[in-house]
Design an enzyme around this catalytic site. Structure first.
Site, mmCIF file in Angstrom:
data_model
loop_
_atom_site.group_PDB
_atom_site.id
_atom_site.type_symbol
_atom_site.label_atom_id
_atom_site.label_comp_id
_atom_site.label_asym_id
_atom_site.label_seq_id
_atom_site.Cartn_x
_atom_site.Cartn_y
_atom_site.Cartn_z
ATOM 1 N N ASP A 266 0.700 -1.206 0.031
ATOM 2 C CA ASP A 266 0.014 0.057 -0.050
ATOM 3 C C ASP A 266 0.654 1.425 0.152
ATOM 4 O O ASP A 266 0.470 2.327 -0.767
ATOM 5 C CB ASP A 266 -0.884 -0.016 1.165
ATOM 6 C CG ASP A 266 -1.763 0.997 1.329
ATOM 7 O OD1 ASP A 266 -2.506 1.680 0.507
ATOM 8 O OD2 ASP A 266 -1.356 1.933 2.358
ATOM 9 N N ASP B 85 4.865 0.409 4.005
ATOM 10 C CA ASP B 85 4.655 -0.938 4.946
ATOM 11 C C ASP B 85 4.750 -1.852 3.873
ATOM 12 O O ASP B 85 4.820 -1.680 2.778
ATOM 13 C CB ASP B 85 3.484 -0.726 5.762
ATOM 14 C CG ASP B 85 2.150 -0.337 4.951
ATOM 15 O OD1 ASP B 85 2.000 -0.499 3.795
ATOM 16 O OD2 ASP B 85 0.969 -0.043 5.753
ATOM 17 N N GLU C 53 5.715 9.639 3.740
ATOM 18 C CA GLU C 53 5.496 8.348 3.319
ATOM 19 C C GLU C 53 4.718 8.391 1.792
ATOM 20 O O GLU C 53 3.783 9.172 1.712
ATOM 21 C CB GLU C 53 4.696 7.531 4.306
ATOM 22 C CG GLU C 53 4.096 6.228 3.781
ATOM 23 C CD GLU C 53 3.632 5.459 4.964
ATOM 24 O OE1 GLU C 53 3.520 4.224 5.120
ATOM 25 O OE2 GLU C 53 3.104 5.980 5.834
ATOM 26 N N TYR D 181 -7.677 2.209 7.084
ATOM 27 C CA TYR D 181 -8.797 2.557 6.226
ATOM 28 C C TYR D 181 -10.280 2.459 6.552
ATOM 29 O O TYR D 181 -10.676 1.335 6.403
ATOM 30 C CB TYR D 181 -8.425 2.064 4.802
ATOM 31 C CG TYR D 181 -7.278 2.315 4.173
ATOM 32 C CD1 TYR D 181 -6.924 3.569 3.329
ATOM 33 C CD2 TYR D 181 -6.057 1.719 4.269
ATOM 34 C CE1 TYR D 181 -5.882 3.920 2.905
ATOM 35 C CE2 TYR D 181 -4.820 1.847 3.578
ATOM 36 C CZ TYR D 181 -4.639 3.183 2.980
ATOM 37 O OH TYR D 181 -3.557 3.403 2.452
#
Length: 498
Positions: free
Chosen positions: A78, A81, A463, A226
């Site tokens: 994703d 990670d 990120e 999410y």
């Protein structure tokens, strides 16, 4: 017209467009597009193909899905990670496919269409594997809590590869509908390339939509990472819009018309809220003659008005340097997605011979809308107060401490020995540039004052995510399309003056 007057008009025209031309020359958008697509190869899970270009990555997660005898070893990690979240992954596939549908010619001219199709297929194949029965869809691979306690390469990971799925008794409409949208949009991309594969994508998309619609329930399987805040009606409309575009089946148009009341004015387009995308997609149908879709067109106008500086109904502020600022956590995801929608909607307005959008007493022409969207792309690529590119590997100054496990730890090629869960912490905290350059990765971006600290531990600003990059692909392709129009206009005017 006299030659003297023609020369004067040409000089005036060149003065007006010269800032645009100079900036276009300074930024290599084709290079940026190629790098934005290349990013996805660095996010791949599973057995890597022989033509893999990101060579610091290796095979990983080859047994994903094994405990339940399903093959889930593909797809994309994703973000920084090693978890595969199906809902945002599907959104990334939808965005990449939308870019390919809208800007196929420009992407092909940039010699990136094949790479983009490969990126779409890598994600679509995972969705196909995850949809194991008409009422089963695997939506996550990996224990996110355990994964986030570790800092290790995907090639080494030893955290639980927990499986999450939705079924008729444990539904998740958002995830199923987004998967349907992804496969439907991808089916259009592959229609002329691989008709058999395209048909398979469409068939599975229809099955997923039926599952999402019949067994309704909000998806919570990937919370707190999410969570659905906007509900599932936007995903159902998003899926129906793509299925109608892909199949022409009146069933999906009727669904849209019957649920038109669910559309509303919004100020963001994101993995959670798809309404702005729905409105932009269906506005094209409105201008094609389906005037009973006027609610979507009106809401698309409202989206423009919520973003444009100078609008009396503006809802999203900009930084002093001109960047849209929706919220602090990974703000560039909202910037890239908003820009993509603004570009596509302005293109639709032009095709419908509509000059622009009226926001109260202010009228924004389609060229003004495009110029604002382009300013957001340019900001990301370095035209900002810090003169920093927020795309890794693009330009002379870009983030060096990307919050990304695989990029921040020496490659398995250079350090073949296992680096365990806690062993990677030394690289996480080292405060030095990553040993691997994750070319094309878009980071979360600067704060509300255009400031940015290149510190790996600051995941909100360092990120990357797949959907952030996917929207950037669409925005960059749109800039290339705009540049092509500008070049043609310049050439034609020059011919007229001769």
């Amino acid at each position: 017209m006299s030659s003297g007057r023609i020369k004067c008009l040409l000089v005036l025209w060149c003065m007006l467009v010269s800032p645009f031309i100079q900036l276009s020359a300074a930024i290599d958008y084709k290079d940026a597009l190629g790098k934005a697509i290349l990013f996805f190869e660095g996010q791949r899970s599973g057995k890597l193909p022989s033509d893999q270009r990101v060579i610091w990555r290796g095979n990983s997660a080859l047994t994903d899905g094994g405990p339940e005898n399903v093959k889930l070893n593909g797809g994309y990690y994703d973000a920084g990670d090693n978890v595969k979240f199906g809902w945002p992954m599907a959104f990334s596939v939808s965005l990449l496919s939308w870019a390919a549908v809208e800007y196929k010619s420009q992407i092909s001219t940039a010699s990136q269409l094949g790479y983009l199709q490969s990126a779409i297929r890598w994600g679509a194949d995972f969705i196909l594997e995850a949809h194991t029965t008409p009422t089963t869809l695997y939506t996550q691979v990996g224990d996110a809590n355990a994964d986030h306690q570790c800092w290790e390469r995907p090639e080494d990971m030893d955290t639980p590869r927990t499986l999450h799925k939705i079924t008729s008794s444990a539904p998740g409409t958002e995830a199923a509908a987004e998967a349907a949208a992804a496969l439907a949009s991808a089916s259009i991309v592959f229609h002329a390339v691989d008709s058999r594969y395209s048909s398979k994508l469409l068939t599975q998309s229809e099955s997923l939509f039926d599952f999402a619609d019949k067994y309704r329930g909000s998806y919570s399987g990937s919370c707190p990472f999410y969570c659905s805040y906007s509900g599932y009606q936007d995903e159902l409309l998003w899926a129906a819009a793509w299925l109608y575009k892909a199949s022409g089946n009146a069933k999906y148009l009727n669904f849209i018309l019957n649920n038109q009341g669910s559309s509303q004015a919004v100020n963001e387009f994101s993995w959670d809220n798809k309404l702005a995308g729905v409105q932009a997609l269906l506005s094209k149908e409105y201008f094609a003659g389906k005037t009973n879709l006027n609610e979507f067109k009106n809401d698309a106008d409202s989206f423009v008005c919520a973003l444009m500086p100078g609008s009396s109904s503006k809802q999203i502020q900009t930084t002093p340097g001109g960047l849209l600022y929706t919220r602090d956590s990974s703000n560039l995801q909202y910037v890239t997605s908003a820009s993509m929608v603004l570009f596509i909607y302005s293109k639709t307005l032009n095709a419908g011979r509509v000059s622009g959008v009226q926001c109260g007493s202010v009228h924004f022409s389609t060229s003004q809308i495009r110029a604002f969207a382009k300013s957001q792309v340019d900001y990301i690529l370095g035209n900002n107060p810090l003169k920093m590119s927020y795309m890794v590997g693009f330009g002379s100054k870009y983030p060096l401490q990307l919050h990304h496990r695989a990029a921040s730890i020496p490659s398995i090629r250079s350090h073949p020995g296992k680096i365990g869960c806690n062993d990677g912490q030394s690289w996480y905290n080292i405060g030095k540039p990553n040993p691997n350059t994750h070319t094309g990765a878009i980071v979360g971006g600067p704060n509300s004052n255009d400031q940015f600290n290149d510190v790996r531990t600051d995941y909100s600003h360092l990120e990357p995510t797949t959907y952030m990059n996917a929207a950037m692909v669409g925005s960059l392709a749109a800039v290339l399309a705009q540049d092509a129009v500008q070049t043609n206009a310049t050439t034609n005017m020059g011919h007229e003056a001769v």
